[in-house]
Design a protein around this motif. Sequence first.
Motif, mmCIF file in Angstrom:
data_model
loop_
_atom_site.group_PDB
_atom_site.id
_atom_site.type_symbol
_atom_site.label_atom_id
_atom_site.label_comp_id
_atom_site.label_asym_id
_atom_site.label_seq_id
_atom_site.Cartn_x
_atom_site.Cartn_y
_atom_site.Cartn_z
ATOM 1 N N PRO A 1 37.879 -8.810 2.047
ATOM 2 C CA PRO A 1 37.538 -9.283 0.697
ATOM 3 C C PRO A 1 38.723 -9.889 -0.047
ATOM 4 N N GLY A 2 39.924 -9.368 0.182
ATOM 5 C CA GLY A 2 41.098 -9.947 -0.467
ATOM 6 C C GLY A 2 41.377 -11.359 0.011
ATOM 7 N N LEU A 3 41.213 -11.599 1.324
ATOM 8 C CA LEU A 3 41.401 -12.946 1.857
ATOM 9 C C LEU A 3 40.350 -13.912 1.295
ATOM 10 N N LEU A 4 39.127 -13.425 1.162
ATOM 11 C CA LEU A 4 38.077 -14.264 0.586
ATOM 12 C C LEU A 4 38.336 -14.552 -0.892
ATOM 13 N N GLY A 5 38.966 -13.606 -1.581
ATOM 14 C CA GLY A 5 39.305 -13.831 -2.979
ATOM 15 C C GLY A 5 40.241 -15.008 -3.154
ATOM 16 N N GLY A 6 41.218 -15.140 -2.263
ATOM 17 C CA GLY A 6 42.105 -16.298 -2.322
ATOM 18 C C GLY A 6 41.372 -17.592 -2.068
ATOM 19 N N HIS A 7 40.437 -17.564 -1.142
ATOM 20 C CA HIS A 7 39.617 -18.759 -0.846
ATOM 21 C C HIS A 7 38.771 -19.130 -2.064
ATOM 22 N N PHE A 8 38.198 -18.140 -2.728
ATOM 23 C CA PHE A 8 37.400 -18.366 -3.938
ATOM 24 C C PHE A 8 38.228 -19.061 -5.009
ATOM 25 N N ASP B 1 28.214 -27.148 -9.073
ATOM 26 C CA ASP B 1 28.144 -25.850 -8.412
ATOM 27 C C ASP B 1 28.423 -25.954 -6.921
ATOM 28 N N ALA B 2 28.798 -27.129 -6.446
ATOM 29 C CA ALA B 2 28.978 -27.318 -5.003
ATOM 30 C C ALA B 2 30.057 -26.382 -4.457
ATOM 31 N N TRP B 3 31.132 -26.184 -5.219
ATOM 32 C CA TRP B 3 32.215 -25.321 -4.733
ATOM 33 C C TRP B 3 31.742 -23.886 -4.594
ATOM 34 N N LEU B 4 30.878 -23.435 -5.527
ATOM 35 C CA LEU B 4 30.381 -22.064 -5.482
ATOM 36 C C LEU B 4 29.377 -21.890 -4.343
ATOM 37 N N ASP B 5 28.550 -22.895 -4.118
ATOM 38 C CA ASP B 5 27.628 -22.852 -2.989
ATOM 39 C C ASP B 5 28.386 -22.827 -1.672
ATOM 40 N N ALA B 6 29.472 -23.603 -1.602
ATOM 41 C CA ALA B 6 30.294 -23.608 -0.390
ATOM 42 C C ALA B 6 30.916 -22.232 -0.156
ATOM 43 N N PHE B 7 31.351 -21.588 -1.234
ATOM 44 C CA PHE B 7 31.940 -20.255 -1.071
ATOM 45 C C PHE B 7 30.897 -19.249 -0.592
ATOM 46 N N VAL C 1 29.850 -28.706 -19.152
ATOM 47 C CA VAL C 1 30.966 -29.637 -19.188
ATOM 48 C C VAL C 1 32.228 -29.011 -18.639
ATOM 49 N N GLY C 2 32.143 -27.810 -18.111
ATOM 50 C CA GLY C 2 33.304 -27.157 -17.530
ATOM 51 C C GLY C 2 32.858 -26.165 -16.488
ATOM 52 N N ILE C 3 33.795 -25.560 -15.781
ATOM 53 C CA ILE C 3 33.474 -24.578 -14.754
ATOM 54 C C ILE C 3 32.953 -23.309 -15.401
ATOM 55 N N ASP C 4 31.901 -22.760 -14.827
ATOM 56 C CA ASP C 4 31.274 -21.553 -15.354
ATOM 57 C C ASP C 4 32.267 -20.399 -15.338
ATOM 58 N N THR C 5 32.599 -19.902 -16.510
ATOM 59 C CA THR C 5 33.559 -18.801 -16.589
ATOM 60 C C THR C 5 32.980 -17.489 -16.111
ATOM 61 N N ASP D 1 32.738 -14.914 -11.475
ATOM 62 C CA ASP D 1 33.806 -13.940 -11.305
ATOM 63 C C ASP D 1 33.777 -13.406 -9.884
ATOM 64 N N TYR D 2 34.921 -13.450 -9.196
ATOM 65 C CA TYR D 2 34.952 -13.001 -7.807
ATOM 66 C C TYR D 2 34.680 -11.503 -7.683
ATOM 67 N N ALA D 3 34.900 -10.738 -8.724
ATOM 68 C CA ALA D 3 34.659 -9.298 -8.650
ATOM 69 C C ALA D 3 33.222 -8.997 -8.235
#
Length: 286
Positions: free
Chosen positions: A179-186, A251-257, A109-113, A116-118
């Motif tokens: 990786p820092g630029l991708l972190g902002g996109h994430f 999970d579409a946003w995570l698959d897109a990333f 019911v919410g975004i998977d916490t 983590d981009y790390a």
Amino acid sequence: MVQAPQRSALSGPALVRLLARLAEADVAESRLSLADRLSQWLGWTDAIALSSALDGKPPAAAGGARAFGRAEEDECTRVRRSLVSAIATDSVLAGERRRGSTPSSAPRVGIDTQADYAVFRQRYLALQQSMETAIGTLRGRLRARLATQGPALARLAVVDAVMERALGERERTLLGAVPGLLGGHFERLRAGEQRRLTEAEAQTEVAADADTTRQRPAEGEAGAHSMQPQPALAHADSNVAGSRVAPLASDAWLDAFRKDMQSVLLAELDVRFQPVEGLLAALRTC
């Protein structure tokens, strides 16, 4: 009607254009020539070494050298395919669905916490290291072959070695910022999914309130039937309560990333492979 200004199209490598799009940055074309940019990157010791390689006497080619053949071509193809496969099949980038595993049946019911981009950053750095090691070894082997093919190609091998030493640190610094630029996109994609969930929950509440209002009896009817059981109303209330189920996260946003990260890695591989392709082109002239 006011239109948003369009970003100017870049004509640089695919990696630069892709990062500019993902970072939502308006990057201006550089007005400096290649020579001017190199002059800013090379220190005076690098300039002396490069001048010596270009103007000095070329090293003597080793005797008994064999002609260039398919072995070098095949080795370059093997290394590149291996790196592409490592990017395409990486367990972190493949994701649950692409690996074919069964997704969890528990509703979310919410975004998977745990997203983590790390974890993604660590995988990107590991794949970068794999590219640097494999391509560096391959580049050295091609230079060794060039050194056996006559004075002109032996000089080219020396120049390439000087340029690799001179620009290696600069290259690591620039590519290390990816990786820092991708972190902002994430984070932007995750924030977009959170906004979608918030809006969906608000719409669900509005719909539930509207259903409750339509099912509520008029005040006169409520007084006349206050002492009688109201099974129909109770059933309607239960339906309203059921309509209040929170919307599921996607999970579409995570698959897109994941897909975007793989695209960036492949574009970086193209950039890193350019010196190898140049040395191969020189060997083909033998």
